[in-house]
Design a protein around this motif. Structure first.
Motif, short mmCIF file in Angstrom:
data_model
loop_
_atom_site.label_atom_id
_atom_site.label_comp_id
_atom_site.label_asym_id
_atom_site.label_seq_id
_atom_site.Cartn_x
_atom_site.Cartn_y
_atom_site.Cartn_z
N UNK A 446 0.84 -1.20 0.00
CA UNK A 446 0.00 0.00 0.00
C UNK A 446 0.88 1.25 0.00
N UNK A 447 0.72 2.03 -1.07
CA UNK A 447 1.31 3.36 -1.17
C UNK A 447 2.82 3.38 -0.92
N UNK A 448 3.56 2.43 -1.50
CA UNK A 448 5.02 2.48 -1.40
C UNK A 448 5.55 3.55 -2.34
N UNK A 449 6.40 4.42 -1.83
CA UNK A 449 6.92 5.54 -2.62
C UNK A 449 7.92 5.04 -3.65
N UNK A 450 7.62 5.27 -4.93
CA UNK A 450 8.56 4.89 -5.98
C UNK A 450 9.80 5.76 -5.97
N UNK A 451 9.66 7.01 -5.52
CA UNK A 451 10.83 7.89 -5.42
C UNK A 451 11.81 7.34 -4.40
N UNK A 452 11.31 6.91 -3.23
CA UNK A 452 12.19 6.34 -2.20
C UNK A 452 12.77 5.01 -2.67
N UNK A 453 11.95 4.20 -3.36
CA UNK A 453 12.42 2.91 -3.85
C UNK A 453 13.56 3.09 -4.85
N UNK A 454 13.40 4.00 -5.80
CA UNK A 454 14.44 4.21 -6.81
C UNK A 454 15.71 4.75 -6.17
#
Length: 673
Positions: A446-454
């Motif tokens: 739920x709502x995992x930040x793609x900016x933080x993931x990248x």
């Protein structure tokens, strides 16, 4: 009548015998002399050319025993200031002092200054009625010479070492009742033939007491301490000091008739680093085996024992940079050589496998039992968890461990990357095979930040948006990983769904992978902003059907991505994106417009775009959005200025296609002239 009488005093008596024998010993060419018979104290001497004894002493030559003060009275024979000497091939020439007193029900013998095995021995034996005791003391015995005297010890890998000891034996008639020993071994150096065990200048002390209990039982206590020097037991090396000694204490019962050994208690301490305590029972009726045991290991600070006891086992592995800190207590119970229960307590633990995977401030109480009904619940919590550089916030898992099974007891909500990883079900059940298990999983993102993931994964482009999706039942059974149902993720303002996922041979050198993927209404502007391939506006849908891979190499699939039929959004594409798409299809820009005129525009409108591949036997059959007389449209232009990108190669080797896609990611910016 008269007469005279002459009396002659007997001053000495001499005996000689060619051979005197009894049991396993023989005296040859023996002479016994007793002199000064008319004195209060006599002198005696025994001279024998040869004394044959049972192994290992074997043959002694030139045995010579003398007594300077000898008394022989009724029921009383005494010798003081005795001196003995003998020669042996093994023991060279040995001399000693002795004394003895032989009385009815009270006998005593003492031997002193006996030089043997490089050391000095003293032996004192006394018998009163049916009770007897023997005290043996030795100093400076050279352990390396034992192999020369006792052939059975030739295999001992001792190269140096001296031993001092005191041994006291007490008994009644032929029965030994008590035994006590104090041993000090100095400068012990040894190394076995395989190089897995060695010591260097080791200082060791040991005290043993044993008492006879009943008909065939022995109660015993022992304390052994390694005080200084080095000891190596592959792969662990300990350099011991007085403040960091290794101490073993134990007590128990030896039941000889039952062939059992009972450890009432034992403890092993290495300074303040670790303590191992417990109790156990063994039998050696056929081979040494454990009847029962309870063991506790307590480590007050893991950082102290890690370089000594842990890292040596991890050299040249993926975990050789392991770091540990915190408190650990472990408990184990055994029955009939099988472990029945285990417990692990962790307090304020830090564990770092490498820079990308670690626990911080973790606490746990983990319980395991061989049977489900005897196990207690387990938990682990942490303040920070990092897995493959992905950070998790504080969290907790509650679970149960028994036999070969793991079961999550309640759903878990793990916070990471600004969102949530929900675990609704997770259980593992091992099968009979040594490397197989049945695994079930169900959860959601739920709502995992793609900016933080990248960012944490080090991707060059910073993704925007969030990742959400349900993870239906995932199973690993019969060496096959499969997805029951459909996994859906909200990505790039659209939806990506995965179904029919299956993976077999996961832990073999020939994994096989199956999957179907669908893309629905993804935002091309959002996608191309994250990847350096040029700028495109519009929507994108597509599918990858029947993808099959062997050893992670695609074997066959059908794939299509393109503009949805109902897309009413703005369609724009940059020069660079056009050139990259043209590279994939092996075509060029349509000759309908001159290159000089095209260079005036940075973006172009398009009606639709698309690309498809059917892979079979290493060849990709290519397709586009529409067919032309000699190819197919990859981009069909719309508006002015109009540009079309046409592919001319209907088929292309898969490896060449992969190379072209790779060049897109690494190519410099291009300009259409």
């Amino acid at each position: 009548m008269s007469f005279s009488c002459h009396t002659y005093a007997v001053d000495s008596i001499n005996f000689s015998a060619e051979q005197v024998s009894a049991d396993d010993w023989v005296l040859k060419d023996t002479q016994l002399s007793i002199s000064q018979l008319n004195q209060a104290s006599q002198q005696t001497s025994l001279l024998s050319a040869q004394l044959i004894l049972p192994p290992p002493l074997k043959t002694l030559s030139l045995l010579n025993i003398s007594c300077q003060h000898f008394k022989w009275q009724e029921n009383n024979i005494q010798c003081a200031q005795g001196r003995g000497r003998f020669k042996s091939k093994l023991l060279q020439s040995l001399a000693f002092d002795f004394s003895f007193q032989l009385q009815e029900n009270n006998n005593h013998i003492s031997i002193k200054k006996l030089s043997l095995l490089g050391g000095v021995f003293a032996i004192d034996a006394q018998q009163i009625a049916q009770q007897w005791q023997v005290h043996i003391q030795a100093e400076g015995v050279n352990l390396s010479t034992l192999k020369t005297v006792f052939p059975d010890l030739k295999s001992l890998p001792i190269s140096a070492g001296l031993v001092d000891f005191e041994l006291e034996l007490k008994g009644q008639q032929a029965q030994l009742e008590q035994l006590s020993a104090q041993v000090v071994i100095k400068d012990l150096s040894l190394q076995d033939a395989t190089g897995t065990l060695a010591t260097e200048a080791l200082l060791l002390t040991s005290e043993l007491y044993a008492g006879h209990q009943g008909s065939s039982a022995w109660q015993w206590q022992n304390t052994t301490e390694l005080l200084a020097g080095g000891i190596y037991v592959e792969p662990v090396f300990l350099e011991l000091k007085a403040q960091e000694s290794l101490k073993l204490k134990s007590s128990g019962l030896w039941l000889a008739e039952q062939q059992r050994l009972i450890l009432d208690q034992f403890s092993l301490n290495h300074a303040d680093m670790l303590t191992l305590t417990g109790k156990a029972a063994f039998n050696y009726q056929t081979a040494l085996s454990i009847d029962s045991a309870d063991v506790t290991l307590h480590i007050p600070e893991l950082s102290q024992i890690t370089p000594v006891y842990v890292l040596p086992f991890l050299e040249s592995s993926n975990f050789e940079e392991l770091r540990l800190a915190g408190l650990m207590t472990a408990q184990f119970s055994f029955k009939q050589a099988h472990i029945t229960t285990a417990s692990l307590i962790l307090k304020n633990v830090m564990l770092a496998l490498d820079e990308s995977t670690s626990f911080q401030q973790a606490n746990a109480h983990i319980n395991w039992a061989a049977e489900q009904q005897t196990t207690a619940d387990s938990f682990i919590n942490w303040q920070q968890l990092t897995l493959q550089s992905i950070p998790f916030q504080a969290g907790r898992l509650d679970f149960s461990l028994f036999a070969k099974q793991f079961e999550l007891l309640q759903p878990a909500d793990l916070k990471l990357l600004g969102g949530h990883f929900l675990i609704n079900r997770f259980d593992i059940a091992a099968t009979e095979g040594p490397s197989d298990a049945n695994v079930h999983f169900n959860g959601a993102l739920k709502e995992l930040s793609l900016a933080q993931l990248s960012k944490v994964l080090g991707w060059g482009a910073s993704l925007t948006g969030s990742l959400s999706g349900d993870i239906p039942s995932v199973r690993y059974q019969d060496k096959k990983l499969s997805l029951d149902g459909e996994l859906k993720m909200q990505l790039f303002d659209g939806e990506v769904s995965i179904k029919d996922l299956a993976l077999s041979g996961l832990f073999t050198d020939f994994p096989q992978f199956y999957i179907d993927i669908a893309f629905d209404n993804l935002d091309l502007k959002a996608i191309t902003q994250q990847f350096d391939v040029g700028h495109i506006e519009g929507r994108l849908s597509g599918t990858v059907q029947d993808l099959y891979m062997e050893n992670w190499r695609p074997i066959t699939f059908y794939a299509w991505i393109g503009t949805p039929d109902d897309d009413r959004s703005t369609h724009k594409i940059s020069q660079r994106a056009i050139e990259n798409i043209a590279t994939i299809g092996g075509g060029g820009i349509s000759d309908a417009l001159s290159r000089g005129f095209m260079s005036l525009f940075s973006t172009f409108k398009y009606k639709k775009l698309g690309f498809g591949c059917y892979l079979y036997q290493g060849v990709c059959q290519l397709m586009g959005v529409e067919a032309t007389d000699n190819g197919f449209y990859l981009i069909k232009g719309g508006g002015l200025p109009r540009i079309d990108v046409i592919g001319y190669n209907p088929s292309l080797d898969w490896d060449i296609l992969v190379q072209r896609l790779g060049r897109i990611e690494t190519s410099d910016e291009v300009v259409i002239e």
